[in-house]
Design an enzyme around this catalytic site. Structure first.
Site, short mmCIF file in Angstrom:
data_model
loop_
_atom_site.label_atom_id
_atom_site.label_comp_id
_atom_site.label_asym_id
_atom_site.label_seq_id
_atom_site.Cartn_x
_atom_site.Cartn_y
_atom_site.Cartn_z
N ARG A 53 62.87 24.61 -32.84
CA ARG A 53 61.48 25.04 -32.99
C ARG A 53 60.79 24.09 -33.98
O ARG A 53 61.38 23.72 -34.99
CB ARG A 53 61.39 26.47 -33.51
N GLU A 77 52.50 23.84 -30.23
CA GLU A 77 52.53 23.30 -28.86
C GLU A 77 51.36 23.83 -28.05
O GLU A 77 51.00 25.00 -28.22
CB GLU A 77 53.85 23.68 -28.19
N HIS A 107 58.92 19.72 -24.65
CA HIS A 107 59.70 20.97 -24.66
C HIS A 107 60.48 21.14 -23.34
O HIS A 107 60.25 22.08 -22.58
CB HIS A 107 58.79 22.19 -24.90
C1 DGY Z 1 63.83 28.91 -25.42
O1 DGY Z 1 64.38 29.47 -24.46
O2 DGY Z 1 63.66 29.47 -26.49
C2 DGY Z 1 63.40 27.52 -25.22
O3 DGY Z 1 62.71 26.99 -26.27
C3 DGY Z 1 62.62 27.38 -23.93
O4 DGY Z 1 63.55 26.89 -23.05
#
Ligand code: DGY
Length: 324
Positions: free
Chosen positions: A243, A272, A290
């Site tokens: 993240r 984002e 992402h």
């Molecule tokens: C998640 O699943 O948390 C990812 O960041 C998206 O694939």
């Protein structure tokens, strides 16, 4: 015949998942495949028994204060649930689930790809060729750093961190240090080829590459700040597929501009889809949109996992991936 349960779906999903949902539920969806406003989430929460949302949907306490509130389960299409106010969901007695396991291998692949891309300067090289600026092979051209034998610190040694360690150690000959809240058991360390380091600064100080695999929580936000980045050796690399807010952007940009860090591979960002414009101009940074879990196989599996949670819940069973 009893009426079918109503499910609200915030984004387009793989076709097989949409087809399965349509056979079992009365599906409501937004007309466009775009982020929604709080008012639309509240409309969904008022009319649907279940909400199937994704990691880009901000289901805040304000949104959850919807009146009327019919939704009893929120199935997040994603393993991270920092987009949902879990305390508020609990307060409204709404069950929240996520989609662990199914995205582990693909996300670890992408982290490995970013390690290779940054250490071997593949992003820069690709841009050079595309721009028609490549003048040919020469012994001193575009030198990166050797991956084999270098030390990787994996911060957050859950499923994805462990899957990356396995690849890095057994596949690419890296020395792997694992840091996390709890020490992994001996079998996990043997399987991944990692050595546990209890002290974060000690792990950072030894790493040529640091890869983040931590959720966004009050404890992890801003964890990689100026002081901790300074502990990393000069010429090291930072990889983030977890993240964006785990890293302090100002400190990261400064470390890159001064050359303290030789590069960074980023798949996630604080706000984002906005990417800090200072990063856009830095050749030594690889920027991906992402993509960690973005394979057909995983995105289908994530959808079916969310569906399995909703079905279990309405059958009266425990939702298998309940997080709140
Ligand atoms: C998640 O699943 O948390 C990812 O960041 C998206 O694939």
């Amino acid at each position: 015949m009893t009426a079918r349960r109503v499910i609200a779906v915030t984004r387009r999903l793989p076709a097989a998942v949409e087809a399965a949902l349509a056979t079992r539920f009365d599906v409501r969806r937004a007309p466009d495949d775009l982020p929604l406003t709080p008012a639309v989430y509240q409309r969904f929460l008022g009319e649907a028994d279940a909400l199937l949302c994704t990691v880009t949907d901000r289901i805040t306490a304000e949104v959850l204060a919807a009146n009327p509130l019919r939704t009893r389960i929120i199935a997040n299409f994603g393993v991270g649930t920092d987009n949902i106010d879990l305390a508020a969901a609990r307060a409204h007695e709404i069950v929240v689930t996520n989609t662990p396991d199914v995205l582990t291998e693909d996300t670890a692949d992408l982290a490995m790809a970013l390690i290779l891309m940054t250490m071997r300067r593949a992003g820069e090289g690709e841009r050079l060729v595309r721009a028609g600026r490549w003048t040919g092979w020469r012994p001193t051209h575009h030198l990166g750093r050797r991956v084999a034998g270098s030390t990787l610190a994996v911060l957050g040694f859950g499923r994805i961190g462990q899957a990356l360690a396995r690849r890095a150690h057994h596949g690419f000959g890296m020395r792997v240090l694992a840091w996390g809240r709890t020490a992994p058991d001996a079998a996990t360390l043997a399987d991944t080829g990692a050595t546990y380091v209890a002290d974060l600064e000690a792990a950072l100080a030894e790493a040529q590459v640091v890869s983040l695999h931590l959720p966004s929580t009050p404890e992890t936000r801003g964890l990689l700040d100026a002081r901790r980045l300074a502990v990393m050796p000069t010429g090291s690399f930072l990889i983030n597929t977890a993240r964006g807010d785990v890293v302090d952007d100002d400190a990261l940009v400064r470390a890159l501009i001064t050359g303290h860090l030789a590069g960074a591979g980023l798949d996630v960002y604080r706000q984002e889809p906005t990417v800090d414009t200072r990063l856009l101009g830095l050749e030594q940074v690889v920027l991906l949109p992402h993509l960690g879990s973005a394979t057909r196989e995983t995105r289908e599996a994530m959808g079916f996992r969310a569906l399995a949670n909703i079905e279990a819940f309405f059958r009266g069973d425990a939702a298998p991936d309940r997080v709140a």
